[in-house]
Write a protein that holds these residues in place. Structure first.
Motif, mmCIF file in Angstrom:
data_model
loop_
_atom_site.group_PDB
_atom_site.id
_atom_site.type_symbol
_atom_site.label_atom_id
_atom_site.label_comp_id
_atom_site.label_asym_id
_atom_site.label_seq_id
_atom_site.Cartn_x
_atom_site.Cartn_y
_atom_site.Cartn_z
ATOM 1 N N LYS A 1 0.993 -1.214 -0.056
ATOM 2 C CA LYS A 1 0.067 0.154 -0.117
ATOM 3 C C LYS A 1 0.688 1.270 -0.012
ATOM 4 O O LYS A 1 0.500 2.273 -0.676
ATOM 5 C CB LYS A 1 -0.904 -0.085 1.131
ATOM 6 C CG LYS A 1 -1.951 -0.902 1.202
ATOM 7 C CD LYS A 1 -2.680 -1.124 2.440
ATOM 8 C CE LYS A 1 -3.792 0.120 2.529
ATOM 9 N NZ LYS A 1 -4.498 0.091 3.812
ATOM 10 N N TYR A 2 1.914 1.286 0.941
ATOM 11 C CA TYR A 2 2.570 2.449 1.062
ATOM 12 C C TYR A 2 4.157 1.949 0.656
ATOM 13 O O TYR A 2 4.586 1.005 1.311
ATOM 14 C CB TYR A 2 2.742 3.187 2.445
ATOM 15 C CG TYR A 2 1.444 3.343 2.724
ATOM 16 C CD1 TYR A 2 0.934 4.763 2.070
ATOM 17 C CD2 TYR A 2 0.346 3.018 3.538
ATOM 18 C CE1 TYR A 2 -0.363 5.186 2.669
ATOM 19 C CE2 TYR A 2 -0.732 3.387 3.961
ATOM 20 C CZ TYR A 2 -1.312 4.526 3.398
ATOM 21 O OH TYR A 2 -2.457 4.802 3.421
ATOM 22 N N CYS A 3 4.884 2.601 -0.053
ATOM 23 C CA CYS A 3 6.439 2.617 -0.356
ATOM 24 C C CYS A 3 7.049 3.371 0.462
ATOM 25 O O CYS A 3 6.930 4.696 0.121
ATOM 26 C CB CYS A 3 6.630 2.359 -1.925
ATOM 27 S SG CYS A 3 5.926 1.043 -2.656
ATOM 28 N N TRP B 1 1.847 17.793 -4.079
ATOM 29 C CA TRP B 1 2.531 16.536 -3.776
ATOM 30 C C TRP B 1 1.509 15.574 -2.583
ATOM 31 O O TRP B 1 1.580 14.398 -2.315
ATOM 32 C CB TRP B 1 3.859 16.291 -3.257
ATOM 33 C CG TRP B 1 4.766 16.204 -4.419
ATOM 34 C CD1 TRP B 1 5.079 17.180 -5.477
ATOM 35 C CD2 TRP B 1 5.383 15.061 -4.838
ATOM 36 N NE1 TRP B 1 5.874 16.556 -6.443
ATOM 37 C CE2 TRP B 1 5.869 15.355 -6.408
ATOM 38 C CE3 TRP B 1 5.526 13.816 -4.584
ATOM 39 C CZ2 TRP B 1 6.752 14.448 -7.026
ATOM 40 C CZ3 TRP B 1 6.020 12.846 -5.390
ATOM 41 C CH2 TRP B 1 6.812 13.059 -6.333
ATOM 42 N N GLU B 2 1.248 16.912 -1.855
ATOM 43 C CA GLU B 2 0.449 16.293 -0.491
ATOM 44 C C GLU B 2 -0.953 15.737 -1.004
ATOM 45 O O GLU B 2 -1.807 15.092 -0.118
ATOM 46 C CB GLU B 2 0.028 17.604 0.414
ATOM 47 C CG GLU B 2 1.473 17.754 1.085
ATOM 48 C CD GLU B 2 1.480 18.977 1.903
ATOM 49 O OE1 GLU B 2 2.065 19.085 3.351
ATOM 50 O OE2 GLU B 2 0.650 19.746 1.802
ATOM 51 N N SER B 3 -1.301 15.710 -2.110
ATOM 52 C CA SER B 3 -2.690 15.403 -2.594
ATOM 53 C C SER B 3 -2.500 13.804 -3.006
ATOM 54 O O SER B 3 -3.426 13.043 -2.953
ATOM 55 C CB SER B 3 -3.323 16.057 -3.736
ATOM 56 O OG SER B 3 -2.160 15.790 -5.053
ATOM 57 N N PHE B 4 -1.363 13.250 -2.932
ATOM 58 C CA PHE B 4 -1.204 11.784 -3.194
ATOM 59 C C PHE B 4 0.084 11.045 -2.576
ATOM 60 O O PHE B 4 0.315 9.983 -2.583
ATOM 61 C CB PHE B 4 -0.982 11.509 -4.714
ATOM 62 C CG PHE B 4 0.116 12.418 -5.413
ATOM 63 C CD1 PHE B 4 1.471 11.560 -5.502
ATOM 64 C CD2 PHE B 4 0.018 13.530 -6.044
ATOM 65 C CE1 PHE B 4 2.566 12.341 -5.930
ATOM 66 C CE2 PHE B 4 1.152 14.258 -6.282
ATOM 67 C CZ PHE B 4 2.420 13.623 -6.544
ATOM 68 N N ALA B 5 0.927 11.772 -1.711
ATOM 69 C CA ALA B 5 2.146 11.290 -1.036
ATOM 70 C C ALA B 5 1.898 11.572 0.289
ATOM 71 O O ALA B 5 1.357 12.521 0.819
ATOM 72 C CB ALA B 5 3.030 11.945 -1.692
ATOM 73 N N ARG C 1 -9.219 7.987 2.251
ATOM 74 C CA ARG C 1 -8.151 8.659 2.158
ATOM 75 C C ARG C 1 -7.223 7.941 1.361
ATOM 76 O O ARG C 1 -6.572 8.554 0.252
ATOM 77 C CB ARG C 1 -7.761 9.186 3.129
ATOM 78 C CG ARG C 1 -6.404 10.343 2.970
ATOM 79 C CD ARG C 1 -6.592 11.172 2.050
ATOM 80 N NE ARG C 1 -5.521 12.126 1.924
ATOM 81 C CZ ARG C 1 -5.187 12.927 1.083
ATOM 82 N NH1 ARG C 1 -5.981 13.058 0.037
ATOM 83 N NH2 ARG C 1 -3.969 13.523 1.093
ATOM 84 N N TYR C 2 -6.851 6.618 1.698
ATOM 85 C CA TYR C 2 -5.882 5.880 1.037
ATOM 86 C C TYR C 2 -6.047 5.581 -0.467
ATOM 87 O O TYR C 2 -5.564 5.911 -1.242
ATOM 88 C CB TYR C 2 -5.665 4.628 1.629
ATOM 89 C CG TYR C 2 -4.689 3.650 0.683
ATOM 90 C CD1 TYR C 2 -3.459 3.868 0.496
ATOM 91 C CD2 TYR C 2 -5.466 2.659 0.203
ATOM 92 C CE1 TYR C 2 -2.749 2.984 -0.305
ATOM 93 C CE2 TYR C 2 -4.793 1.744 -0.817
ATOM 94 C CZ TYR C 2 -3.397 1.858 -1.001
ATOM 95 O OH TYR C 2 -2.802 1.014 -1.694
ATOM 96 N N ARG C 3 -7.290 5.249 -0.607
ATOM 97 C CA ARG C 3 -8.127 4.881 -2.001
ATOM 98 C C ARG C 3 -8.051 5.977 -2.957
ATOM 99 O O ARG C 3 -7.382 6.180 -4.062
ATOM 100 C CB ARG C 3 -9.659 4.513 -1.785
ATOM 101 C CG ARG C 3 -9.612 3.181 -1.541
ATOM 102 C CD ARG C 3 -10.898 2.586 -1.311
ATOM 103 N NE ARG C 3 -11.046 0.976 -0.831
ATOM 104 C CZ ARG C 3 -10.851 0.224 -1.542
ATOM 105 N NH1 ARG C 3 -10.647 0.362 -3.034
ATOM 106 N NH2 ARG C 3 -10.872 -1.342 -1.200
#
Length: 602
Positions: free
Chosen positions: A492-494, A534-538, A560-562
């Motif tokens: 899910k997160y890298c 960037w805060e919209s997807f990272a 939010r994750y989706r």
């Protein structure tokens, strides 16, 4: 009378020729070749170049100089270097021994197409140089035979074997020597003020945007007494961007990804229709005009290759240019000139000084603006240090975009660091698993460079937590083992922690494999941040908060994750290299960031 008439005709012809030469070509027609102006080899010694005189003298000189290239070539088969960061190199110290070089070229030319592709895909430890370069210690035929045998034997591996842990191999082999040139004197008063006020001493994304907006009102570029046609075009572009029509929806651009979609779209359109770049022809390969297309520093090489091939943006008339490109590779500069163990880049800086001395004595464009309309694209970690003193006025596109190391908002550009394994197929293995098949909460694997990664491993490594897959090396187990790529596609997160420097290729890799990036690198300026939110997807995590990393990730709701993961897929196109550039791809986005800063300098 006939003789006088003939002399008059010749005189008029000479006047007309000189007018065209100076007015349209900057005095470049029939000028001395760069080989005459900037002679001999990188490792040799030469007479110093004649310095400039008068009030505009650029105080730049060096005993190091380079040969001009023997002509530009295009195409993946000729005009590039395939390089890795391992220490098996093929370079030259002995040009006279042509026999072994011929053997290498003969072996390469005898391979059929499929064999060549296999070599390109599987050779991670050998640097391939084209026929105009030389073989180090060419008399040692045994070493060359061993090299060819290694390349041949590697052709049996599958693509999965090549990709598995490839990023870790690159990270573990990147040059881990550091320079002794860090200093707070590189920071602007505005940045120092923000860092002093901040409780954490870290400049946040919102504070970066604030500094960017401040720069637009405080930056003063060197202006001419009378605006040229180029200056007027830039002023027109700025007015158009600042007063751009409101864009609610766009089929190609998802609004929430951008700080201001309307301004970005208008600026991009103006770049496509207006921008002209002059590329200096001077400079000898491999430092100049020889892009590296493979490895973790490939961004600078791909940009160089695609810009030089562009008929849309490149102009041969420097008087029409809005920007001037300094076409050197920071990767090849380090490989060619750095003295191992010296921890000093002084001779690399001298080499670049010498180049500036040459172009500023041959042309007037640098001195005309103090270099503010010139730009460079450099991905090596040392590029900020190498270009800080004599290229300070240039627009610098840097992978190592560190606020605390003198990144200048409104002038410098954050360059994406991209890992290219197979230059012929830059998009191979693109994409990842759907959300329903991403069972790993967080993943990281890589070399233990710097202070932060060992701390990350100590806190979350091993089998401390089954949700947190944090490794220095991916563990082997019975049965089928997951590769680095498969871990990223299944997470899910890298996690993208800094190493010695703030930048990491994992940021773009996460987007490539549709994994939400978690950036742990204080004061890192993310690529294209002047237009992309960037805060919209990272996720950004402070370095001091590593012990609380899992709680921070679990606090993000599923909804939010989706949303972030969907946006990762949408922003992905801005970070992809194509064999031929496409609209809104990484080549155009890098060029746009440079154009955008140039426009707002006016």
């Amino acid at each position: 009378m006939k003789l006088l008439r003939f002399a008059g005709v010749v005189f008029i012809f000479i006047l007309a020729f000189q007018f065209v030469n100076i007015h349209y070509y900057g005095g470049d027609i029939l000028s001395l070749s760069s080989q005459d102006e900037f002679p001999v080899s990188i490792h040799g010694s030469t007479e110093p170049i004649r310095p400039l005189s008068g009030p505009e003298r650029l105080n730049v000189s060096s005993s190091i100089s380079a040969e001009v290239s023997e002509g530009e070539r295009t195409g993946l088969g000729e005009d590039y270097v395939i390089s890795s960061d391992a220490n098996v190199s093929v370079q030259s110290h002995d040009a006279k021994d042509k026999e072994t070089l011929d053997l290498l070229l003969e072996t390469r030319s005898s391979m059929n197409g499929s064999d060549a592709d296999i070599v390109n895909e599987n050779n991670r430890n050998v640097e391939i140089l084209e026929s105009d370069d030389f073989v180090e210690d060419a008399k040692d035929k045994d070493a060359l035979d061993s090299l060819l045998e290694t390349r041949s034997s590697s052709s049996n591996g599958s693509y999965g074997d090549v990709v598995e842990d490839a990023e870790i191999v690159n990270e573990n082999n990147r040059n881990v020597e550091t320079l002794e040139t860090r200093s707070d004197d590189n920071l602007s008063p505005e940045v120092k003020r923000v860092m002093n006020v901040s409780v954490s001493g870290v400049v946040s994304i919102s504070e970066m945007m604030s500094l960017l907006h401040q720069s637009r009102t405080t930056h003063v570029s060197l202006k001419m007494k009378r605006p040229s046609a180029v200056d007027q075009e830039l002023l027109y572009a700025r007015t158009q961007i600042e007063n751009s029509p409101k864009v609610e929806n766009d089929p190609l651009l998802h609004g929430p990804l951008y700080w201001n979609l309307s301004m970005f779209k208008r600026s991009y359109e103006l770049m496509e229709s207006k921008l002209k770049v002059y590329v200096y022809r001077e400079g000898k390969r491999p430092v100049f005009h020889k892009p590296v297309l493979k490895g973790i520093y490939a961004s600078e090489g791909w940009f160089m290759r695609q810009l030089k091939a562009s008929k849309t943006f490149v102009t041969k008339n420097p008087r029409k240019a809005h920007l001037f490109y300094l076409p050197f590779s920071s990767k090849m500069l380090e490989e060619s000139l750095y003295v191992p163990g010296s921890h000093s880049d002084k001779n690399l800086v001298k080499f670049l000084k010498n180049y500036l001395d040459m172009i500023s004595s041959k042309y007037h464009f640098w001195n005309k603006t103090g270099g503010s309309d010139h730009f460079l694209v450099a991905c090596h970690d040392w590029a900020p240090s190498e270009t800080r003193q004599y290229m300070a006025n240039c627009i610098r596109a840097l992978c190592n975009s560190d606020v605390s190391e003198g990144f200048v908002f409104g002038k410098d550009v954050a360059l994406p660091e991209t890992t290219i394994l197979v230059p012929r197929r830059p998009l191979r293995a693109l994409g990842g698993k759907p959300i329903s098949q991403r069972h790993i909460l967080a993943f990281f694997a890589g070399g233990m460079h710097g202070y932060l990664r060992p701390l990350l491993l100590q806190t979350w490594g091993g089998n401390r937590d089954p949700d947190m897959k944090i490794f220095s090396e991916i563990p082997k187990s019975k049965g089928k083992n997951k590769s680095y790529m498969e871990f990223m596609k299944s997470s899910k997160y890298c996690i993208c922690p800094k190493g010695h420097e703030v930048n990491s290729p994992r940021v773009v890799e996460a987007l490539f494999y549709e994994c939400v990036p978690v950036i742990i690198s204080d004061n890192f300026v993310p690529p294209f941040f002047e237009v992309i939110n960037w805060e919209s997807f990272a996720v950004f995590v402070l370095e001091k908060d590593i012990p609380d990393l899992k709680n921070i990730l679990l606090s993000i709701s599923e909804e939010r994750y989706r949303e972030m993961q969907m946006r990762v897929k949408m922003v992905q196109k801005h970070f992809l290299w194509h064999s031929k550039p496409e609209r809104f791809d990484i080549f155009h986005m890098i060029l746009h960031s440079i154009w955008y800063n140039r426009v707002f300098q006016t």
